[in-house]
Design a protein around this motif. Structure first.
Motif, PDB file in Angstrom:
ATOM      1  N   GLN A   1       0.856  -1.188   0.000  1.00 18.90           N
ATOM      2  CA  GLN A   1       0.000   0.000   0.000  1.00 18.90           C
ATOM      3  C   GLN A   1       0.893   1.239   0.000  1.00 18.90           C
ATOM      4  O   GLN A   1       1.758   1.392   0.858  1.00 18.90           O
ATOM      5  CB  GLN A   1      -0.905   0.014   1.235  1.00 18.90           C
ATOM      6  CG  GLN A   1      -1.693   1.293   1.435  1.00 18.90           C
ATOM      7  CD  GLN A   1      -2.327   1.373   2.812  1.00 18.90           C
ATOM      8  OE1 GLN A   1      -2.060   0.539   3.675  1.00 18.90           O
ATOM      9  NE2 GLN A   1      -3.159   2.376   3.037  1.00 18.90           N
ATOM     10  N   THR A   2       0.682   2.120  -0.957  1.00 22.49           N
ATOM     11  CA  THR A   2       1.410   3.381  -1.024  1.00 22.49           C
ATOM     12  C   THR A   2       0.405   4.518  -1.157  1.00 22.49           C
ATOM     13  O   THR A   2      -0.499   4.448  -2.001  1.00 22.49           O
ATOM     14  CB  THR A   2       2.373   3.413  -2.224  1.00 22.49           C
ATOM     15  OG1 THR A   2       3.345   2.379  -2.075  1.00 22.49           O
ATOM     16  CG2 THR A   2       3.083   4.751  -2.310  1.00 22.49           C
TER      17      THR A   2
ATOM     18  N   GLY B   1      -7.029  19.775  -1.851  1.00 24.88           N
ATOM     19  CA  GLY B   1      -6.342  18.609  -1.333  1.00 24.88           C
ATOM     20  C   GLY B   1      -6.425  17.448  -2.295  1.00 24.88           C
ATOM     21  O   GLY B   1      -7.352  17.369  -3.117  1.00 24.88           O
ATOM     22  N   SER B   2      -5.454  16.555  -2.211  1.00 22.60           N
ATOM     23  CA  SER B   2      -5.470  15.373  -3.073  1.00 22.60           C
ATOM     24  C   SER B   2      -4.741  14.224  -2.389  1.00 22.60           C
ATOM     25  O   SER B   2      -3.838  14.443  -1.573  1.00 22.60           O
ATOM     26  CB  SER B   2      -4.835  15.662  -4.433  1.00 22.60           C
ATOM     27  OG  SER B   2      -3.456  15.941  -4.269  1.00 22.60           O
ATOM     28  N   THR B   3      -5.148  13.009  -2.711  1.00 20.40           N
ATOM     29  CA  THR B   3      -4.509  11.796  -2.209  1.00 20.40           C
ATOM     30  C   THR B   3      -4.423  10.786  -3.353  1.00 20.40           C
ATOM     31  O   THR B   3      -5.423  10.513  -4.027  1.00 20.40           O
ATOM     32  CB  THR B   3      -5.304  11.170  -1.052  1.00 20.40           C
ATOM     33  OG1 THR B   3      -5.397  12.098   0.019  1.00 20.40           O
ATOM     34  CG2 THR B   3      -4.628   9.898  -0.554  1.00 20.40           C
ATOM     35  N   VAL B   4      -3.228  10.251  -3.557  1.00 19.03           N
ATOM     36  CA  VAL B   4      -2.999   9.220  -4.563  1.00 19.03           C
ATOM     37  C   VAL B   4      -2.706   7.912  -3.841  1.00 19.03           C
ATOM     38  O   VAL B   4      -1.885   7.878  -2.913  1.00 19.03           O
ATOM     39  CB  VAL B   4      -1.819   9.584  -5.486  1.00 19.03           C
ATOM     40  CG1 VAL B   4      -1.590   8.482  -6.512  1.00 19.03           C
ATOM     41  CG2 VAL B   4      -2.078  10.916  -6.182  1.00 19.03           C
ATOM     42  N   ARG B   5      -3.383   6.826  -4.246  1.00 17.35           N
ATOM     43  CA  ARG B   5      -3.188   5.512  -3.623  1.00 17.35           C
ATOM     44  C   ARG B   5      -2.804   4.483  -4.676  1.00 17.35           C
ATOM     45  O   ARG B   5      -3.265   4.555  -5.819  1.00 17.35           O
ATOM     46  CB  ARG B   5      -4.470   5.019  -2.940  1.00 17.35           C
ATOM     47  CG  ARG B   5      -5.039   5.934  -1.894  1.00 17.35           C
ATOM     48  CD  ARG B   5      -6.302   5.313  -1.300  1.00 17.35           C
ATOM     49  NE  ARG B   5      -7.068   6.301  -0.554  1.00 17.35           N
ATOM     50  CZ  ARG B   5      -7.946   7.125  -1.106  1.00 17.35           C
ATOM     51  NH1 ARG B   5      -8.187   7.057  -2.418  1.00 17.35           N
ATOM     52  NH2 ARG B   5      -8.594   7.995  -0.368  1.00 17.35           N
ATOM     53  N   LEU B   6      -1.993   3.510  -4.242  1.00 20.46           N
ATOM     54  CA  LEU B   6      -1.652   2.380  -5.102  1.00 20.46           C
ATOM     55  C   LEU B   6      -1.595   1.122  -4.255  1.00 20.46           C
ATOM     56  O   LEU B   6      -0.834   1.052  -3.287  1.00 20.46           O
ATOM     57  CB  LEU B   6      -0.300   2.599  -5.793  1.00 20.46           C
ATOM     58  CG  LEU B   6       0.203   1.414  -6.635  1.00 20.46           C
ATOM     59  CD1 LEU B   6      -0.747   1.146  -7.806  1.00 20.46           C
ATOM     60  CD2 LEU B   6       1.624   1.650  -7.128  1.00 20.46           C
TER      61      LEU B   6
END
Length: 329
Positions: free
Chosen positions: A172-173, A191-196
């Protein structure tokens, strides 16, 4: 009997009469005083009162603080088809939870859960969550750090998840941050959030991006307007159903009017009026809530009642929404 002896007896009896109550009081153990933590009243800001009709009558309370130095909350809610109950606490960036909790999907069963999650803003991360009723369990560990003057947070975890017959190691990143700026009387934020998520054994991966914007302004003394919007974009799919994100859109708006406070305010009076509107564009739900909040000299925050209504796409899930609400003074 001599006059001297009679006077001695009389004086002694009077002394015993005056002394007896004091001796009895000294021998009677004092009742223990109830000692409340200094910040106990302010903890009620996270309390949620549940009351409504959802295929039957639902009622109860969530996150009600117990009168201990450590902030421990209990949950007790009667749903039409199951009871929700448990204890939660947050100690030194660690969350503890044990009980049966709401599944958020109007299903017929709750989620049995035992969890310990350590997730500070920066530093070592670890989590263990065991769940029943077909929901996923996990064990993870990792690290988080910040950059750009703490405006951006980077999280990396590795772990293993279980759901049904699937056992899946994964990574999880997440990279998230925000920025705010004032334009005249308008305070704006972004705001922003990027998930991988990657699942090497299943050769699967999913990426998602959250983008949010917000704005607030004061139209007049005591009258404020707030608005926000969230967009979530998703690509890919992973082996654990509960870890799959989906496309989502939501808008929120609220209008709050705080009544003027006199130099000598009464002990109890109306403190604020508020209306809140939420639109879930993805699932086509609309929520309208109207709040009346009271100011009491003995309480550190405004407290009141909220009455609202939920509209669904086909009308089958329409229902009244009743809750207890708080607002900083």
């Amino acid at each position: 009997m001599s006059k001297r002896l009679a006077r001695f007896i009389t004086t002694g009896a009077a002394a015993l009469t005056l002394t007896a109550p004091a001796v009895a009081a000294a021998q009677t153990p004092a009742a223990p005083a109830l000692h409340l933590p200094a910040n106990y009243i302010s903890r009620f800001g996270g309390t949620e009162v549940v009351a409504g009709l959802d295929g039957g009558v639902s009622f109860g309370v969530r996150y009600f603080p117990l009168p201990f130095e450590q902030d421990i909350r209990f949950v007790l809610v009667k749903h039409p088809q199951y009871w929700e109950y448990g204890l939660t606490s947050r100690i030194n960036d660690t969350t503890f939870a044990a009980g049966v909790f709401d599944n958020g999907m109007n299903a017929s069963v709750g989620i049995p859960r035992l969890e310990i999650t350590h997730d500070p803003w920066k530093g070592t991360q670890y989590s263990g969550r065991l769940q029943g009723s077909g929901y996923y369990s996990r064990f993870t560990g990792g690290y988080a750090f910040t950059t750009l003057q703490d405006r951006v947070r980077v999280l990396n975890n590795v772990g293993v998840a279980f759901q049904g017959d699937v056992v899946a190691p994964y990574t999880q990143t997440e990279v998230g941050g925000g920025y705010g700026k004032t334009f005249g009387k308008v305070n704006a934020g972004f705001g922003s959030t990027v998930r991988l998520y990657t699942f090497p054994m299943q050769k699967e991966a999913q990426g998602s991006l959250d983008v949010s914007v917000s704005a607030s302004t004061a139209l007049a003394p005591g009258l404020t307007v707030d608005a926000s919007h969230l967009e979530r974009f998703v690509v890919g799919k992973v082996a654990i159903p509960d870890l799959n994100f989906t496309r989502y859109e939501e808008s929120n708006a609220s209008v709050t009017y705080r009544l003027p406070v006199s130099s000598t305010p009464p002990a109890f009076t109306v403190g604020a009026l508020r209306s809140r509107l939420t639109r879930d564009w993805t699932n086509q739900y609309t929520y309208l809530r109207n709040d009346v909040l009271f100011r009491a000299n003995a309480l550190p925050s405004l407290v009141g009642a909220s009455v609202g209504y939920q509209w669904s796409r086909d009308g089958k899930d329409n229902k009244w929404l009743l809750s207890l609400v708080f607002l900083p003074k």
